[in-house]
Scaffold this active site. Structure first.
Site, PDB file in Angstrom:
ATOM      1  N   TRP A   1     -20.753  16.884   7.175  1.00  0.00           N
ATOM      2  CA  TRP A   1     -21.841  16.223   6.455  1.00  0.00           C
ATOM      3  C   TRP A   1     -22.493  15.146   7.307  1.00  0.00           C
ATOM      4  O   TRP A   1     -23.716  14.959   7.271  1.00  0.00           O
ATOM      5  CB  TRP A   1     -21.300  15.608   5.161  1.00  0.00           C
ATOM      6  N   HIS A   2     -21.692  14.446   8.092  1.00  0.00           N
ATOM      7  CA  HIS A   2     -22.234  13.327   8.866  1.00  0.00           C
ATOM      8  C   HIS A   2     -23.161  13.775   9.983  1.00  0.00           C
ATOM      9  O   HIS A   2     -24.060  13.021  10.366  1.00  0.00           O
ATOM     10  CB  HIS A   2     -21.093  12.469   9.436  1.00  0.00           C
ATOM     11  N   GLY A   3     -22.959  14.946  10.525  1.00  0.00           N
ATOM     12  CA  GLY A   3     -23.866  15.337  11.590  1.00  0.00           C
ATOM     13  C   GLY A   3     -23.578  16.705  12.161  1.00  0.00           C
ATOM     14  O   GLY A   3     -22.444  17.192  12.121  1.00  0.00           O
TER      15      GLY A   3
ATOM     16  N   PHE B   1     -28.337  10.743   8.989  1.00  0.00           N
ATOM     17  CA  PHE B   1     -27.534  11.677   8.190  1.00  0.00           C
ATOM     18  C   PHE B   1     -28.258  12.057   6.908  1.00  0.00           C
ATOM     19  O   PHE B   1     -27.761  12.858   6.164  1.00  0.00           O
ATOM     20  CB  PHE B   1     -26.177  11.063   7.867  1.00  0.00           C
TER      21      PHE B   1
END
Length: 466
Positions: free
Chosen positions: A319-321, A466
């Site tokens: 999810w973060h990257g 993000f």
């Protein structure tokens, strides 16, 4: 429009004043919806259409789910939202990964991809929309029929681009009420915004001056310099994101809305498990409710329980990257927590001295994982690790500017002092704030320090990517 920009400092007081003056609920919500889209489209106007599309899909799907209670409607809506997120955030990474794999077996694989600008905050409002749909399906909330109120819930400008990730049961419920903003609301919101700006301008952006020099050229620096930069980045990302959250929470409070708390002195945690109960709380709760528990949570055999923890934080990393560095960062946090569960170190030890050691170890583990989060690439992260564990790389750390370093250490001391007081001696905090004179002296001191040591270069908040 950045919180730390002149346009926002002109935009917000006008919005706030109009909200205070409006006495009609529908008029207030329509005005806030227009203001929120103006705020969002200030970055890239065309992505306002994307935000509207996701809002319409979620709104219609929520009504269908409530009416028919069919899981297929839920799965279909989530698939559409996930597809949008994948296209804008992960398509390029997926194509590069496949191309790299094919190259290892001697096959040239090239996918012509258009240049795609990542829409600001897409991960946040997508997760908020998915959470709403799941809650409707589970009958925790009723599907919202008022399109204006629902669209405002998805696009509410203070928390639109970087959270907190709100629940409909909290934020949407408040949007259906018209309540006057009290003096306490306005004063509390102003205090939260002031401290948020201190964290961002006087701590995070100040530390970024040093960190950017080091992390952009890790091969040019020795181990002590890299270790100092890692510690600085641990503080920087905390202050950057907690600063954004506090400004968002403060803005909302000044308009009469109460958002959830997003940070709670995370670096005083005794374990990584506790760290995640204090760090990015809205995301942690989202992952727990919509990933961890559906996977089975802890209501399964011990092995499956550990797998569920690991998978949850693997998803957090993704999810973060769209980069292997973020995936490794998530896997490390999952592995740390699995180890803590196995050894029983997920709970604070009884002895005060041992708890201090636990806090230091927890900070060390979090800082170690931040290497992968901050490094510009996986080779850079491995280079940094290689230097840190190479005895020949030790010497005097790099000092770029004495005043920058002095301002940085003073700001960190102020931060740690406040977090320590909040966590361990709340009675002293109550005593400090009990006196009007003491309160305003503190506010004046913080404001003065922001003006003296703050970095006013309109630096973007880290979590915007993000």
């Amino acid at each position: 429009m950045l919180f730390n920009s002149l346009p926002f400092l002109l935009f917000f007081p006008v919005v706030c004043a109009v909200v205070w003056l409006l006495k009609d609920l529908r008029a207030r919500n329509i005005f806030l919806l227009v203001a929120s889209y103006f705020f969002y489209m200030n970055w890239e106007a065309k992505y306002g259409l994307l935000l509207a599309f996701c809002s319409i899909v979620t709104y219609v799907s929520g009504l269908l789910i409530a009416k028919h209670q069919k899981k297929s409607y839920l799965v279909g809506a989530i698939a559409i939202l996930a597809a949008v997120l994948f296209f804008f955030k992960y398509l390029g990474f997926a194509a590069e990964t496949v191309a790299s794999f094919m190259a290892t077996v001697g096959v040239k694989f090239i996918v012509p991809l258009p240049k795609i600008l990542l829409p600001v905050g897409i991960s946040f409002y997508t997760f908020q929309a998915i959470g709403y749909l799941v809650d409707v399906y589970k009958k925790k909330i009723s599907a919202e029929r008022n399109f204006i109120d629902f669209t405002l819930f998805i696009s509410f400008f203070p928390q639109l681009v970087a959270g907190p990730i709100e629940r409909a049961g909290n934020l949407l419920a408040q949007m259906k009420e018209l309540h006057p903003v009290s003096y306490e609301d306005a004063a509390t919101g102003a205090r939260q915004m002031l401290w948020g700006y201190f964290l961002k301008l006087a701590v995070a952006d100040r530390l970024a001056l040093y960190n950017n020099l080091v992390f952009n050229m890790p091969g040019e620096h020795n181990a002590p310099t890299l270790i100092l930069a890692i510690i600085f980045f641990s503080i920087q990302i905390y202050c950057d994101f907690a600063g954004y959250s506090l400004i968002a929470i403060g803005c909302s409070r000044m308009m009469g809305f109460k958002l959830m708390k997003n940070f709670d002195s995370p670096y005083f945690s005794c374990s990584i498990s506790e760290f995640w109960r204090r760090w990015h709380i809205s995301l942690s709760k989202w992952l727990k409710d919509y990933i961890y528990i559906p996977l089975g949570g802890n209501r399964c055999n011990p092995l499956r329980h550990k797998v569920n923890i690991f998978l949850t934080f693997l998803i957090s990393g993704i999810w973060h990257g769209a980069n292997w560095t973020f995936i490794i960062w998530g896997m490390l946090h999952g592995a740390f927590q699995v180890f803590e569960k196995i050894t029983g170190l997920d709970k604070p030890l009884g002895n005060r001295g041992l708890r201090i050691i636990q806090r230091l170890v927890t900070f060390g583990l979090a800082a170690f994982a931040w290497i992968f989060f901050r490094a510009n690439s996986l080779p850079d992260a491995l280079l940094i690790l290689g230097k840190i564990f190479n005895i020949h790389e030790y010497g005097m750390p790099f000092i770029d500017n004495i005043s920058t370093m002095a301002f940085s250490f003073i700001a960190i001391l102020i931060l740690l002092s406040k977090d320590f007081i909040d966590s361990f001696i709340p009675k002293f905090k109550c005593w400090l704030l009990a006196s009007t004179i003491r309160r305003y002296v503190i506010y004046l001191a913080i404001g003065t320090w922001i003006l003296i040591a703050g970095v006013f270069d309109n630096g973007q908040f880290i979590y915007f990517q993000f």
